[in-house]
Scaffold this motif. Structure first.
Motif, PDB file in Angstrom:
ATOM      1  N   ALA A  17      -6.612   6.605 -10.931  1.00  0.00           N
ATOM      2  CA  ALA A  17      -7.701   6.084 -10.115  1.00  0.00           C
ATOM      3  C   ALA A  17      -8.057   4.653 -10.497  1.00  0.00           C
ATOM      4  N   LEU A  19      -6.164   2.533 -11.817  1.00  0.00           N
ATOM      5  CA  LEU A  19      -5.037   1.707 -11.395  1.00  0.00           C
ATOM      6  C   LEU A  19      -5.129   1.377  -9.914  1.00  0.00           C
ATOM      7  N   ILE A  20      -5.379   2.421  -9.152  1.00  0.00           N
ATOM      8  CA  ILE A  20      -5.483   2.245  -7.710  1.00  0.00           C
ATOM      9  C   ILE A  20      -6.640   1.314  -7.368  1.00  0.00           C
ATOM     10  N   GLU A  21      -7.758   1.532  -8.056  1.00  0.00           N
ATOM     11  CA  GLU A  21      -8.921   0.708  -7.786  1.00  0.00           C
ATOM     12  C   GLU A  21      -8.609  -0.760  -7.957  1.00  0.00           C
ATOM     13  N   GLU A  23      -5.747  -2.125  -7.818  1.00  0.00           N
ATOM     14  CA  GLU A  23      -4.820  -2.525  -6.769  1.00  0.00           C
ATOM     15  C   GLU A  23      -5.559  -2.779  -5.454  1.00  0.00           C
ATOM     16  N   LEU A  24      -6.538  -1.902  -5.152  1.00  0.00           N
ATOM     17  CA  LEU A  24      -7.274  -2.058  -3.903  1.00  0.00           C
ATOM     18  C   LEU A  24      -8.139  -3.317  -3.930  1.00  0.00           C
ATOM     19  N   TRP A  26      -7.526  -5.870  -5.474  1.00  0.00           N
ATOM     20  CA  TRP A  26      -6.548  -6.938  -5.306  1.00  0.00           C
ATOM     21  C   TRP A  26      -6.323  -7.203  -3.825  1.00  0.00           C
ATOM     22  N   ASN A  27      -6.176  -6.098  -3.081  1.00  0.00           N
ATOM     23  CA  ASN A  27      -5.933  -6.218  -1.654  1.00  0.00           C
ATOM     24  C   ASN A  27      -7.110  -6.827  -0.913  1.00  0.00           C
ATOM     25  N   GLU A  30      -7.975 -10.407  -1.422  1.00  0.00           N
ATOM     26  CA  GLU A  30      -6.904 -11.255  -0.944  1.00  0.00           C
ATOM     27  C   GLU A  30      -7.240 -11.869   0.415  1.00  0.00           C
ATOM     28  N   SER A  59       4.796  -2.625 -11.579  1.00  0.00           N
ATOM     29  CA  SER A  59       5.088  -2.758 -10.153  1.00  0.00           C
ATOM     30  C   SER A  59       4.071  -3.672  -9.490  1.00  0.00           C
ATOM     31  N   MET A  62       4.624  -7.367 -10.299  1.00  0.00           N
ATOM     32  CA  MET A  62       5.734  -7.978  -9.580  1.00  0.00           C
ATOM     33  C   MET A  62       5.291  -8.737  -8.349  1.00  0.00           C
ATOM     34  N   VAL A  63       4.107  -8.409  -7.863  1.00  0.00           N
ATOM     35  CA  VAL A  63       3.704  -8.962  -6.575  1.00  0.00           C
ATOM     36  C   VAL A  63       3.746 -10.488  -6.511  1.00  0.00           C
ATOM     37  N   MET A  86      -1.400  -6.703   9.135  1.00  0.00           N
ATOM     38  CA  MET A  86      -0.761  -7.541   8.113  1.00  0.00           C
ATOM     39  C   MET A  86       0.270  -8.458   8.753  1.00  0.00           C
ATOM     40  N   GLY A  91       2.940 -10.395   4.323  1.00  0.00           N
ATOM     41  CA  GLY A  91       2.328  -9.131   3.923  1.00  0.00           C
ATOM     42  C   GLY A  91       0.836  -9.205   3.669  1.00  0.00           C
ATOM     43  N   PHE A  93      -3.193  -9.592   4.689  1.00  0.00           N
ATOM     44  CA  PHE A  93      -4.013  -9.175   5.816  1.00  0.00           C
ATOM     45  C   PHE A  93      -4.425 -10.416   6.590  1.00  0.00           C
TER      46      PHE A  93
ATOM     47  N   ARG B  41      -7.244   6.072  -1.269  1.00  0.00           N
ATOM     48  CA  ARG B  41      -7.257   5.940  -2.713  1.00  0.00           C
ATOM     49  C   ARG B  41      -5.955   6.397  -3.350  1.00  0.00           C
ATOM     50  N   HIS B  42      -5.483   7.575  -2.924  1.00  0.00           N
ATOM     51  CA  HIS B  42      -4.334   8.152  -3.616  1.00  0.00           C
ATOM     52  C   HIS B  42      -3.047   8.112  -2.819  1.00  0.00           C
ATOM     53  N   ARG B  78       2.460   6.942  -2.735  1.00  0.00           N
ATOM     54  CA  ARG B  78       1.751   5.750  -2.316  1.00  0.00           C
ATOM     55  C   ARG B  78       2.662   4.539  -2.522  1.00  0.00           C
ATOM     56  N   LYS B  81       3.105  -2.914  -3.241  1.00  0.00           N
ATOM     57  CA  LYS B  81       3.785  -4.191  -3.024  1.00  0.00           C
ATOM     58  C   LYS B  81       4.860  -4.368  -4.082  1.00  0.00           C
ATOM     59  N   ILE B 147       6.323  -5.685   0.992  1.00  0.00           N
ATOM     60  CA  ILE B 147       5.562  -6.894   0.649  1.00  0.00           C
ATOM     61  C   ILE B 147       4.098  -6.789   1.064  1.00  0.00           C
ATOM     62  N   GLY B 148       3.750  -5.735   1.778  1.00  0.00           N
ATOM     63  CA  GLY B 148       2.341  -5.552   2.120  1.00  0.00           C
ATOM     64  C   GLY B 148       2.085  -4.096   2.457  1.00  0.00           C
ATOM     65  N   ILE B 159       4.622  -3.623   5.340  1.00  0.00           N
ATOM     66  CA  ILE B 159       5.511  -4.688   5.778  1.00  0.00           C
ATOM     67  C   ILE B 159       6.646  -4.727   4.769  1.00  0.00           C
TER      68      ILE B 159
END
Lengths: 442, 177
Positions: A17, A19-21, A23-24, A26-27, A30, A59, A62-63, A86, A91, A93, B41-42, B78, B81, B147-148, B159
């Motif tokens: 969780a 980790l996902i948070e 990542e989100l 990040w999105n 952006e 992973s 790497m972005v 997107m 990629g 938004f 989320r997941h 999931r 990127k 990439i997205g 993407i």
């Protein structure tokens, strides 16, 4: 790289969780497209990487590397199709990027204007190289006629029993589609028409019907999905209400021909339009258009296959195609325009005719604005308001007018306005005797 | 990427299920409710692999339904990127192609298809190299890089690109048949 292709990792949900948070976060951050936040993001990612040292973190780390490749994240102008919000180039938004939705290809696909033009341009080249043009087809009254099963009149009941099986679509022409409660009759000749037209044109369907209806009709017309593969445009895709426009068609305007029975919806693309004589098979279909007599279905008749509207128009399409590639495209490949060819062919229909109208429209109305006047001129006729020696036809609804009498005296043709309309639909000058004013009383 | 994680969910059960098979009913309902759904989320819940713990049920006033907190293990999917995925092409057109990897829909624009591959219209639209050795068409399997990503409540969009080393067709049904 290998870490990413590993299939199953066992992580506790808490760790996942967080980790996902990250990542989100990040999105979402952006979206603000500035360098500063980007830098912070990278730092964050690096921290994450160091702190956790888990395989998943790599992973994400790497972005930023993708930006070292062909696409630069910061300078991307998003001139590519937009999928699910997107940009399909970087990629990221994208918000507020003007784009037309191409829901008929994919529900979440949008394309901006510049990209659309680019696709059209490159497509046009390969299209013309393959000696093809684009043909946009309307469904109702052009290729087929449908009626709701509830609207079937008593005299048409017999049709429901006669309906062809949906298991054998290629050999049928009358279908009862229970899913949408419709009875559909394909226009005679339509299968041959599509087969031959598909060798000269890339085919699109463009209908004002709902998408569900449109896909069903496409299935009836093209069970093998060889003609209209993902090229069925319906009401849901229109950019303007009650208007059809080529802006959602992936084709350059100068290579598109349109077949439709309604002129008004194509107000911006009249020059591409070939107007079709309406196909009314069912009684309920003709009524809104003021047909009071018995319908084809009630008379148990149908349009003639050999010289019906579709056969006629196929000949015209073949001529246009031929003329386009032998003359227009051969002499001027960069600016070849099918609209010019259409205009030229149309202007041959009533060539050498000199028309004078009498009692066709009200006194005092400007003749130049009249639909018939315009139509006659497009068909190559010369129109005039005064009689003189060179006049060949008097178009009138009444034999009693001065001009009509003049025509009879001088042994010139006296024809009903329908003569012009018939010539317009059939692309040939019609025998005047069949349209004399006395015979046609309506 | 796949993850094996523990999730929790409050399940509402109708009183008619109370009896010796209550637990089975609960698990069956859990699978029906959760498998195949997405959460932002997941990601996508592929399968439930086990139920760790079913808490004490709480009777709701008025309805008689009982709420059980259930802890379960599941495999989720999931995309990220930069991840490399293998996907099946579902649609090819002038703008690029669409591919699917399970529940994930991926779009690869023609900008991100190698320049030597060109679009060919026709009955089976495809992208082909000039020498015809590589062809991408419907049903082709491709390896691509994400990439997205966007994970919605019920759908996942990505993407992708195949304009990079070691990406592209890995199996071509047209060539083998």
């Amino acid at each position: 790289m290998s870490s990413t292709t590993d299939s199953v990792h066992s992580v506790s949900s808490d760790e996942f969780a967080t980790l996902i948070e990250k990542e989100l976060e990040w999105n979402s951050s952006e979206d603000e497209d500035d360098i500063e936040s980007d830098r912070i993001k990278r730092r964050k990612v690096e921290e994450l990487d160091n702190a956790e040292e888990s395989q998943e973190a790599t992973s994400i780390a790497m972005v930023p590397q993708t930006s070292d490749g062909a696409v630069n994240l910061e300078t991307c102008l998003h001139q590519a199709p937009i999928f699910g919000g997107m940009c399909s180039l970087c990629g990221q938004f994208v918000k507020d990027h003007p784009a037309v939705s191409l829901g008929y290809i994919h529900k979440h696909l949008k394309v901006g204007t510049e990209e659309m033009n680019r696709i059209r341009g490159s497509d046009l080249k390969s299209l013309l190289r393959g000696r093809k043009l684009i043909l946009v087809l309307d469904l109702d009254h052009t290729l087929l006629n449908s009626t709701r099963i509830d609207d079937v009149s008593a005299e048409e009941e017999y049709l429901i029993k006669q309906a062809d099986s949906l298991q054998d679509i290629p050999n049928g022409s009358l279908f009862k589609v229970d899913m949408i409660r419709m009875l559909t009759k394909l226009r005679p000749f339509v299968r041959t028409f599509l087969k031959e037209a598909s060798s000269l044109f890339e085919l699109f369907i463009y209908t004002m019907g709902e998408r569900f209806y449109a896909t069903w009709m496409a299935k009836l017309l093209d069970p093998e999905e060889t003609y209209f593969n993902e090229k069925v445009i319906s009401k849901d895709d229109c950019t303007q209400e009650h208007r059809k426009s080529l802006d959602v068609v992936l084709g350059a305007d100068n290579a598109v021909l349109i077949l439709d029975d309604t002129e008004a919806v194509w107000s911006r693309h009249r020059e591409n339009l070939i107007l079709m004589d309406r196909y009314h098979f069912f009684a309920s279909s003709g009524r809104p258009f003021g047909h009071s007599g018995k319908s084809l279905s009630e008379l148990k008749r149908d349009e003639n296959e050999k010289d019906g509207a579709l056969a006629t128009v196929l000949e015209v399409l073949k001529r246009i195609h031929e003329m386009f590639f032998t003359q227009e495209y051969a002499s001027n490949p960069t600016n070849a325009d099918v609209r010019k060819v259409l205009k030229k062919i149309r202007a041959e229909v009533l060539k050498d005719c000199r028309l004078v109208f009498s009692r066709v429209w009200k006194l005092g109305e400007r003749p130049h604005n009249q639909r018939l006047w315009e139509m006659a001129q497009q068909l190559g006729a010369t129109c005039d308001t005064e009689l003189d020696e060179s006049v060949t036809h008097v178009v009138s609804t009444d034999t009693g007018t001065d001009k009509a009498r003049w025509a009879v005296q001088h042994k010139n043709f006296l024809v009903h306005p329908r003569w012009i309309e018939a010539a317009n639909y059939l692309w040939r000058r019609q025998p005047e005797e069949q349209f004399s004013v006395n015979q046609i009383k309506k | 990427m796949f993850f094996h994680i523990v999730l929790e969910r409050n399940m509402q059960l109708h009183p008619r299920h109370f009896g010796p098979h209550l637990r089975d009913k609960l698990v069956a309902k859990l699978m029906k409710d959760v498998e195949g759904t997405c959460s932002g989320r997941h990601g996508f819940v592929v399968a439930i692999t086990g139920v760790d713990n079913i808490g004490k049920g709480l009777i709701r006033d008025g309805t008689g339904f009982v709420t059980f907190p259930v802890k379960y293990q599941c495999v989720v999917f999931r995309p990220f990127k930069g991840e490399i995925l293998e996907a099946v092409v579902t649609m090819v057109n002038k703008m690029g192609f669409f591919a699917e990897a399970g529940p994930v829909q991926i779009f690869v624009s023609n900008h991100l298809i190698p320049d030597d591959m060109e679009f060919q219209a026709g009955d089976v639209p495809n992208y082909t190299t000039s020498d015809g050795s590589v062809k991408i068409q419907k049903e082709s399997e491709v390896r691509l890089k994400i990439i997205g990503t966007r994970v919605d409540a019920t759908e996942i969009f990505c993407i992708g690109t195949i304009k990079d080393d070691f990406l592209g067709v890995i199996n071509d049904p047209g060539a083998s048949s």
